[in-house]
Scaffold this active site. Structure first.
Site, PDB file in Angstrom:
ATOM      1  N   GLU A 387       5.382   6.069  -3.589  1.00 46.91           N
ATOM      2  CA  GLU A 387       6.565   6.935  -3.575  1.00 46.91           C
ATOM      3  C   GLU A 387       7.045   7.395  -4.949  1.00 46.91           C
ATOM      4  OE1 GLU A 387       9.575   4.963  -1.246  1.00 46.91           O
ATOM      5  OE2 GLU A 387       8.753   5.766   0.602  1.00 46.91           O
ATOM      6  N   GLU A 448       4.393   4.865   6.298  1.00 43.79           N
ATOM      7  CA  GLU A 448       5.599   4.088   6.590  1.00 43.79           C
ATOM      8  C   GLU A 448       6.478   4.890   7.539  1.00 43.79           C
ATOM      9  OE1 GLU A 448       7.842   2.604   3.215  1.00 43.79           O
ATOM     10  OE2 GLU A 448       6.018   2.359   2.031  1.00 43.79           O
TER      11      GLU A 448
HETATM   12  C1  GAL Z   1      10.061   2.871   1.406  1.00 45.90           C
HETATM   13  C2  GAL Z   1       9.314   1.969   0.435  1.00 45.90           C
HETATM   14  C3  GAL Z   1       9.120   0.574   0.958  1.00 45.90           C
HETATM   15  C4  GAL Z   1      10.381   0.070   1.562  1.00 45.90           C
HETATM   16  C5  GAL Z   1      10.777   1.006   2.649  1.00 45.90           C
HETATM   17  C6  GAL Z   1      11.966   0.528   3.427  1.00 45.90           C
HETATM   18  O1  GAL Z   1      10.683   3.887   0.748  1.00 45.90           O
HETATM   19  O2  GAL Z   1       8.062   2.525   0.163  1.00 45.90           O
HETATM   20  O3  GAL Z   1       8.695  -0.279  -0.066  1.00 45.90           O
HETATM   21  O4  GAL Z   1      11.367   0.008   0.587  1.00 45.90           O
HETATM   22  O5  GAL Z   1      11.086   2.245   2.070  1.00 45.90           O
HETATM   23  O6  GAL Z   1      12.154   1.369   4.504  1.00 45.90           O
END
Ligand code: GAL
Length: 727
Positions: A387, A448
């Site tokens: 990210e 994610e």
């Molecule tokens: C994303 C990140 C993860 C975690 C996640 C929580 O932005 O890549 O490491 O923080 O959010 O939803």
């Protein structure tokens, strides 16, 4: 000949920077993997483990050198290590997630040698992932294994096994062998490889090849196998493994040998999805952090391997992402062995540091790929900082290096917005929209979703836990029917410890489909229920069968199951047979059952819920949710009946309060007290105040064999006992 000795015992530890004037008697005897601080599972401050500590080890060489070099191999030290041998200090190694080796030959003496490691576990802005905030904890210590290795001056530095054209009749295996000569004279060697079955039986010996290696230099040679015996492809159902034994005969008579595991499989992300061995697989996966309650990242092999088993077997996943760093070799070994695909990525979180920081990151790309490129489970390399913003120069370099080190795998990098610069082979996208956005770039993988957009605790109100499960359901269904999406990897498998800027304020991000102890929330059953009923029949209602929802009802009723049909009874009365909700969730093999209209209302009498699951017309499973819920049993279970009496091994001891039908009671917030009798220690909060009606500790082996009895006690319930054998 090469020799490797485990170097995990006999360490001394002091949680401060100690000079040579501090006597050994001030130190504590420890084994590695070691955490510089045992912590409660939540409500602690990361400052508690952020300090410089000192490890010492006094050792004699286990055997004569006989002209060989002696090296120390560290698999992982968090987060920076300064190693000294008999007063000689090596340059500091920065970075906790990748291995490093030191040639200590020139500093060794006859008799007792003194090894000192100063471990800096503070969040140093010069080392990835640090420099800004990070949503996870790194913990500290020599948290992975250490080895003492003897090698000939001219030895094998690396072996890269490259099976090719595995889907054709023209399969071949190329083995790149890198020889390194740290001697003062040019070397000439014969290199030969042999293919072995998983059990070590010889399959095929290759032709020897001669290689010249200049003094102080390296040479790479490729050994080719093109008429191969019958070999089985590595797949998720049948993860067939082989080994290659590479031997070097140096001119002077010395030898070296390395044995590496590999598999034959074809893995590729195309514009229309992911293919394993030519077959399209709609990837369903979860992210995993490598941290555990109490012990941070210092988990021994058994716990690492268990996580892979949970993700593959309990959760039915195809793929795991090692967010956000290379993880333990034990975890990856198990992924290779059980056919769990892996997305592995370099350390980092949103922030990109200066040139020196980026140089460490590039070194991490190299260390990760050189360590893991023979693993069939790994199907893609993540070579962007998770990210982070675009950085053309940096990411051109990480991609170039990854492709050079491993032309057999695609690269990717995880970002959180569409249209970022696409320098990789696969566009990985964190989609927190609550839906699945139309892919703008392909090949496209969702890396994610859910996570911080719907944190959920295992003792949250039932509605929230149900909505959490439905979010995972929705995304996996949608991603499966949306063209151009290879799959989705949810955030995340397990709740994890984090910094004050994240999570629920108690230093936990409650983003897991399982809690920090690896115990399921309803969302876990979305995954578990996707496996075939031939493998395991699953029937998990997302309800406690109470009147505890906002509207004083329990409608709708969602049941996560892989049954064909479920018959529902309230008391003795049947409420019909029901089918899974394929209309709402067309992308899932086993969508949840969505049952409405039961007409239960606040203020009415109601009766026990009984669910009978049918597979192929036969009753396959039954569940009862009584309305009269009383804590009935304190269940105590241990993951392993036997562990090793090596002072390192651990197993999980889990406990839960269940009703008379075996259902966990999420609001049984009892205090449980545990006792271990025998040569092992309990690690963790003890007494333990249950969360979601459950909890867990670890049992760590001592050095003696024998029986350990673990007893648990809670008010108003019979004591529980389990037995573990240390062998
Ligand atoms: C994303 C990140 C993860 C975690 C996640 C929580 O932005 O890549 O490491 O923080 O959010 O939803």
């Amino acid at each position: 000949m090469r020799k490797r000795y485990p170097f995990n015992h006999g360490w001394l530890f002091l949680p401060e920077r100690a000079g040579s004037d501090v006597p050994n008697s001030d130190f504590e005897a420890v084994t590695v993997p070691h955490s510089n601080k045992i912590l409660p599972y939540h409500n602690f401050d990361d400052a508690e483990y952020q300090f410089v500590s000192t490890y010492r080890k006094v050792f004699r060489l286990p055997e004569d050198r006989r002209g060989r070099r002696v090296c120390l191999d560290f698999e992982g030290v968090m987060v920076a290590a300064t190693v000294s041998v008999n007063g000689h200090t090596f340059p500091e190694h920065k970075g906790g997630y990748t291995p490093f080796s030191l040639d200590i030959t020139d500093y060794l003496i006859e008799g007792d040698n003194l090894l000192v490691v100063h471990v800096d576990s503070t969040e140093r802005p010069d080392i990835p992932p640090f420099g800004y905030v990070v949503d996870y904890l790194t913990f500290g210590g020599i948290y992975r294994e250490v080895w003492l290795r003897y090698v000939e001056p001219c030895h094998i530095a690396n072996v890269f096994i490259r099976p090719q054209n595995v889907l054709t009749n023209d399969t071949r295996i190329d083995i790149d062998v890198t020889l390194r000569n740290v001697g003062t004279a040019d070397a000439s060697a014969m290199v030969q490889a042999e293919l072995l079955a998983a059990d070590g039986a010889s399959l095929l010996a290759g032709e020897p090849q001669s290689v010249d290696v200049p003094a102080g230099g390296e040479a790479v040679t490729t050994l080719q196998f093109d008429s191969l015996p019958d070999m089985t492809l590595w797949s998720m159902d049948n993860p067939a493994l082989y080994q290659a034994l590479v031997r070097v005969d140096n001119q002077g008579g010395s030898q070296d040998a390395v044995q590496e595991r590999f598999g034959l499989r074809d893995a590729i992300f195309r514009d229309d999805g992911f293919y394993l061995n030519g077959q399209r697989i709609n990837l369903m996966g979860l992210n995993r952090h490598q941290t555990y309650p109490y012990i941070g990242a210092a988990a021994p092999a058994r716990l690492q391997r268990k996580d892979a088993d949970i993700i593959k077997y309990d959760l039915g996943c195809h793929i795991v992402r090692t967010s956000h760093y290379p993880q333990s070799r034990h975890f990856l070994d198990r992924c290779d062995e059980i056919g769990l695909l892996v997305f592995e990525e370099i350390p980092g979180w949103q922030h990109i540091g200066d040139d020196a920081w980026q140089a460490i990151s590039l070194r991490d790309v190299r260390a990760m790929i050189e360590r893991d490129r023979n693993r069939p489970a790994i199907v893609i390399w993540g070579v962007r900082i998770n990210e982070s913003l675009d950085n053309t120069e940096f990411y051109t370099a990480t991609n170039r290096l990854a492709r050079e080190l491993d032309p057999t795998r695609q690269t990717t990098g995880v970002r959180f917005w569409q249209y970022s610069e696409f320098l990789e082979d696969v566009y990985s996208f964190n989609d927190f929209s609550g839906s699945v956005q139309e892919p703008e770039q392909t090949p496209h993988l969702i890396t994610e979703f859910a996570g911080h957009t719907f944190p959920t605790k295992s003792w949250d109100n039932e509605e929230r836990r149900m909505q959490h499960a439905l979010l995972h359901t929705r995304i996996h269904s949608r991603k499966s029917i949306m063209g151009g999406v290879a799959g989705a990897i949810g955030w995340c498998a397990f709740d994890y410890n984090t910094h004050k800027e994240f999570g629920s304020g108690d230093r936990i991000c409650y983003h897991g489909v399982m809690d920090i102890f690896r115990m399921p929330k309803y969302a876990a059953f979305v995954y578990a229920s996707q496996v075939s009923p031939d493998e395991r029949v699953v029937l998990e209602p997302a309800t406690m069968w109470t009147m505890d929802r906002s509207e004083g009802t329990n409608d709708p009723l969602f049941i996560f199951s892989n049954c064909d049909e479920i018959e529902l009874f309230i008391g003795d009365q049947s409420h019909g047979r029901h089918l899974p909700d394929h209309d709402t969730y067309p992308g899932l093999a086993h969508p949840p059952f969505n049952i409405t209209g039961l007409g239960l209302m606040w203020g009415q009498a109601f009766h026990d819920l009984r669910l009978v699951g049918y597979v192929n017309g036969e009753i396959a499973i039954e569940r009862v949710l009584p309305i009269n819920k009383q804590p009935h049993v304190l269940e105590l279970t241990v993951d392993d009946a036997e562990i090793n009496a090596d002072g390192i091994d651990m197993t999980r001891v889990a406990f839960r309060v269940v009703d008379r039908a075996g259902n966990v009671m999420p609001y049984a917030l009892k205090v449980v007290t545990l006792e271990a009798d025998g040569p092992a220690d309990l690690i963790g909060d003890n007494p333990f105040a249950l969360v979601g009606g459950q909890g867990a500790l670890y049992l760590r082996a001592g050095h003696e064999t024998g029986l350990v009895r673990v007893r648990a006690r809670a008010d108003r319930l019979p004591d529980a006992e389990v037995v573990v054998m240390l062998k």
